[in-house]
Write an enzyme that holds these catalytic residues in place. Structure first.
Site, PDB file in Angstrom:
ATOM      1  N   ASN A  88       0.866  -1.179   0.000  1.00 54.98           N
ATOM      2  CA  ASN A  88       0.000   0.000   0.000  1.00 54.98           C
ATOM      3  C   ASN A  88       0.901   1.227   0.000  1.00 54.98           C
ATOM      4  O   ASN A  88       1.759   1.370   0.880  1.00 54.98           O
ATOM      5  CB  ASN A  88      -0.907  -0.001   1.240  1.00 54.98           C
ATOM      6  CG  ASN A  88      -1.877  -1.171   1.237  1.00 54.98           C
ATOM      7  OD1 ASN A  88      -2.360  -1.570   0.185  1.00 54.98           O
ATOM      8  ND2 ASN A  88      -2.165  -1.708   2.412  1.00 54.98           N
ATOM      9  N   GLY A  94      -4.372   3.129   1.135  1.00 53.80           N
ATOM     10  CA  GLY A  94      -4.535   2.325   2.340  1.00 53.80           C
ATOM     11  C   GLY A  94      -3.302   2.211   3.202  1.00 53.80           C
ATOM     12  O   GLY A  94      -3.294   1.443   4.169  1.00 53.80           O
ATOM     13  N   GLN A  95      -2.250   2.965   2.886  1.00 55.63           N
ATOM     14  CA  GLN A  95      -1.062   2.912   3.739  1.00 55.63           C
ATOM     15  C   GLN A  95      -1.359   3.616   5.060  1.00 55.63           C
ATOM     16  O   GLN A  95      -1.841   4.752   5.075  1.00 55.63           O
ATOM     17  CB  GLN A  95       0.148   3.567   3.054  1.00 55.63           C
ATOM     18  CG  GLN A  95       1.438   3.375   3.840  1.00 55.63           C
ATOM     19  CD  GLN A  95       2.680   3.904   3.116  1.00 55.63           C
ATOM     20  OE1 GLN A  95       2.571   4.530   2.051  1.00 55.63           O
ATOM     21  NE2 GLN A  95       3.842   3.659   3.684  1.00 55.63           N
ATOM     22  N   HIS A 101       6.767  -1.263   3.573  1.00 53.55           N
ATOM     23  CA  HIS A 101       6.598  -2.673   3.914  1.00 53.55           C
ATOM     24  C   HIS A 101       5.809  -3.367   2.826  1.00 53.55           C
ATOM     25  O   HIS A 101       5.061  -2.738   2.076  1.00 53.55           O
ATOM     26  CB  HIS A 101       5.887  -2.834   5.267  1.00 53.55           C
ATOM     27  CG  HIS A 101       4.564  -2.124   5.351  1.00 53.55           C
ATOM     28  ND1 HIS A 101       4.464  -0.764   5.587  1.00 53.55           N
ATOM     29  CD2 HIS A 101       3.305  -2.561   5.190  1.00 53.55           C
ATOM     30  CE1 HIS A 101       3.196  -0.402   5.592  1.00 53.55           C
ATOM     31  NE2 HIS A 101       2.456  -1.474   5.343  1.00 53.55           N
ATOM     32  N   HIS A 103       3.134  -6.568   2.368  1.00 58.38           N
ATOM     33  CA  HIS A 103       2.286  -7.595   2.997  1.00 58.38           C
ATOM     34  C   HIS A 103       2.502  -8.919   2.262  1.00 58.38           C
ATOM     35  O   HIS A 103       2.447  -8.972   1.028  1.00 58.38           O
ATOM     36  CB  HIS A 103       0.809  -7.211   2.887  1.00 58.38           C
ATOM     37  CG  HIS A 103       0.439  -5.965   3.618  1.00 58.38           C
ATOM     38  ND1 HIS A 103      -0.190  -5.964   4.849  1.00 58.38           N
ATOM     39  CD2 HIS A 103       0.600  -4.652   3.292  1.00 58.38           C
ATOM     40  CE1 HIS A 103      -0.400  -4.722   5.240  1.00 58.38           C
ATOM     41  NE2 HIS A 103       0.069  -3.900   4.314  1.00 58.38           N
TER      42      HIS A 103
END
Ligand code: 5GP
Ligand code: ZN
Length: 113
Positions: A88, A94-95, A101, A103
């Site tokens: 994201n 949606g971060q 990072h 997912h």
């Protein structure tokens, strides 16, 4: 470099607890605290990088290390040969945690994007 108000920097510095799945000199893989799949790990560079746009050409090794950690997880975790990798990037995508990072999601049948 550690950012004092960054939750992932605190985890990397072992100042906050996390379930560590794998770690090397460049990246750490931890269990997500609120899993969205039976297997939901976060692959996090140890260097504080905010997002994808913030990556510099000399971060190429870090970006590669993130993908290669996903390779390692998918090859070693039972049932994780099929996995979804999500980054994201930006609040509107949606971060929520502004330390880069990826997912790593697996363990169930997932829809195509
Ligand atoms: P984002 O929405 O920024 O891509 O994802 C951030 C992820 O970090 C979320 O899935 C959230 O559950 C996870 N997360 C947030 N805080 C913590 C924490 O303190 N520990 C762990 N293990 N995961 C966290
Ligand atoms: Zn950080």
């Amino acid at each position: 470099m550690e950012f004092s108000d960054c939750v992932f920097c605190k985890i990397i510095a072992k100042k906050l607890p996390a379930t560590v799945i794998a770690e090397n000199d460049q990246v750490i893989a931890i269990k997500d605290i609120a899993p969205k799949a039976p297997v939901h790990y976060l692959i996090i560079p140890k260097k504080h990088i905010v997002d994808v746009q913030s990556l510099q050409p000399n971060d190429a090794g870090i970006a590669a290390a993130m993908v290669l950690m996903a390779t390692h997880l998918s090859k070693t975790l039972p049932g994780s040969q099929a996995c979804k990798l999500v980054m994201n990037n930006g609040a509107d995508a949606g971060q929520v945690v502004f330390h880069l990072h990826c997912h790593f999601l697996s363990g169930k049948k997932m829809d195509a994007l």
